[in-house]
Design a protein around this motif. Structure first.
Motif, short mmCIF file in Angstrom:
data_model
loop_
_atom_site.label_atom_id
_atom_site.label_comp_id
_atom_site.label_asym_id
_atom_site.label_seq_id
_atom_site.Cartn_x
_atom_site.Cartn_y
_atom_site.Cartn_z
N ILE A 150 0.69 -1.32 -0.04
CA ILE A 150 -0.12 0.12 -0.11
C ILE A 150 1.02 1.40 -0.03
O ILE A 150 1.84 1.36 0.89
N PRO A 151 0.76 2.04 -1.15
CA PRO A 151 1.56 3.28 -1.16
C PRO A 151 1.31 4.32 0.08
O PRO A 151 0.23 4.38 0.51
N PRO A 152 2.32 5.06 0.71
CA PRO A 152 2.17 5.94 1.38
C PRO A 152 1.17 7.30 1.00
O PRO A 152 1.40 7.13 -0.53
N SER A 153 0.61 7.72 1.76
CA SER A 153 -0.25 9.06 1.30
C SER A 153 0.10 10.34 2.41
O SER A 153 0.18 10.10 3.59
N ALA A 154 0.14 11.46 1.41
CA ALA A 154 0.29 12.81 2.30
C ALA A 154 -1.20 13.39 2.70
O ALA A 154 -1.01 14.33 3.01
N GLU A 155 -2.22 12.62 2.32
CA GLU A 155 -3.59 13.18 2.47
C GLU A 155 -3.84 13.39 3.76
O GLU A 155 -3.54 12.43 4.62
N PRO A 156 -4.56 14.62 4.31
CA PRO A 156 -4.89 14.48 5.64
C PRO A 156 -6.01 13.71 5.83
O PRO A 156 -6.70 13.36 4.76
N PRO A 157 -6.51 13.73 7.01
CA PRO A 157 -7.78 12.49 7.13
C PRO A 157 -9.05 13.31 6.68
O PRO A 157 -8.97 14.66 7.24
N SER A 158 -9.93 12.85 6.03
CA SER A 158 -10.83 13.35 5.51
C SER A 158 -12.35 12.92 6.29
O SER A 158 -12.25 11.74 6.88
N ARG A 159 -13.30 13.78 6.26
CA ARG A 159 -14.64 13.33 7.04
C ARG A 159 -15.33 12.33 5.99
O ARG A 159 -15.92 12.93 5.06
N LEU A 160 -15.35 11.00 6.15
CA LEU A 160 -15.85 10.33 5.03
C LEU A 160 -17.36 9.86 5.46
O LEU A 160 -17.67 9.57 6.84
N HIS A 161 -18.14 9.69 4.48
CA HIS A 161 -19.46 8.87 4.63
C HIS A 161 -19.17 7.64 4.92
O HIS A 161 -19.75 6.98 6.04
N GLY A 162 -18.28 6.70 4.51
CA GLY A 162 -17.67 5.62 4.97
C GLY A 162 -18.28 4.38 4.26
O GLY A 162 -17.80 3.26 4.21
N ASP A 163 -19.67 4.65 3.75
CA ASP A 163 -20.41 3.38 2.95
C ASP A 163 -21.25 4.04 1.93
O ASP A 163 -22.24 3.94 1.78
N LEU A 164 -20.12 4.64 1.03
CA LEU A 164 -20.84 5.57 -0.11
C LEU A 164 -20.99 4.83 -1.35
O LEU A 164 -20.56 5.05 -2.32
#
Length: 254
Positions: A150-164
């Motif tokens: 799994i590649p690293p990611s610089a994205e900050p945590p997002s507010r997910l729906h989670g079951d979209l």
């Protein structure tokens, strides 16, 4: 959850949902409140939430339009940008032991997305599928190898729906509404990958509007299979062999 409609004394029609397990209604209610707090994509208003029952406004029925899809794409980008304290963080008043559909989902915060995604959103469901006899040791090893890549990611945590998936996006003719969240802090590409997995009306317009509002990192389309591991494994746990092949194919693509 069991679902029925009811009519209030003032004539309004509401949806009444009964939880299938302890904490299920609390998790959904907390997720709805967290998504509503961003004020970007509408969710049904909560009339009542207790340990066993959730009473919500019924979303008006309508057809998806291109204008609504554009609005949804922009709103979803801003919803994600509202952020979360960490990957895996639950909504502020939500339980750590939550649910995605009828599958358990632990909200255990982590700082590094790749290791958190492997440890909390892939391998727990592989273990459940192994326990159920859906996967054997050889299949489990495919997912374990994928997790090391799994590649690293610089994205900050997002507010997910989670079951979209498409069934949790309702259209009233002017807007898209979100229902049935498994909300948590995560990678925004995971929500988008779920929309790809089960289809979404005018998905090309949704994505174009999203990109115009908050461009995705280069190579995002190549990572769709990676982000689909989570929902495909959840479906494998819930429905067995009918999704096992798709989950394995996604792991091999990683």
């Amino acid at each position: 959850m069991s679902i029925r409609e009811a009519v209030l004394d003032d004539g309004r029609v509401v949806v009444v949902k009964r939880g299938h397990a302890p904490g299920a209604t609390a998790a959904e209610a907390a997720g709805l409140r967290w998504l509503a707090a961003a004020a970007e994509v509408p969710v049904p208003e909560i009339h009542r939430a207790d340990d066993s029952q959730l009473v919500l406004d019924r979303v008006p029925a309508g057809r998806p339009t291109t204008a609504a899809a554009d609005r949804f794409g922009r709103g979803l980008a801003r919803l994600h940008a509202a952020g979360a304290p960490a990957f895996g963080s639950p909504p502020p008043d939500g339980p750590a032991d939550a649910w995605i559909g009828r599958a358990p989902m632990a909200n255990v915060p982590g700082d590094d997305w790749a290791s958190w995604y492997a440890g909390q959103r892939v391998l727990p469901y592989v273990r459940l599928a192994v326990d159920a006899g859906t996967f054997g040791p050889a299949e489990a090893a495919v997912f374990e190898r994928a997790c090391t890549r799994i590649p690293p990611s610089a994205e900050p945590p997002s507010r997910l729906h989670g079951d979209l998936w498409n069934g949790n996006v309702l259209w009233d003719g002017e807007r898209a509404w979100l229902i049935d969240p498994a909300a948590h802090g995560g990678h925004r590409e995971t929500d988008l990958a779920m929309l790809h997995l089960f289809g979404c009306p005018h998905l090309d317009r949704v994505l174009a509007a999203y990109q115009a509002e908050a461009p995705l990192a280069d190579g995002w389309a190549d990572r769709i299979g990676l982000h689909q591991l989570f929902p495909l494994l959840v479906h494998t746990v819930l429905f067995g062999q009918s999704y096992a092949g798709q989950a394995l194919a996604a792991a091999r693509s990683v």
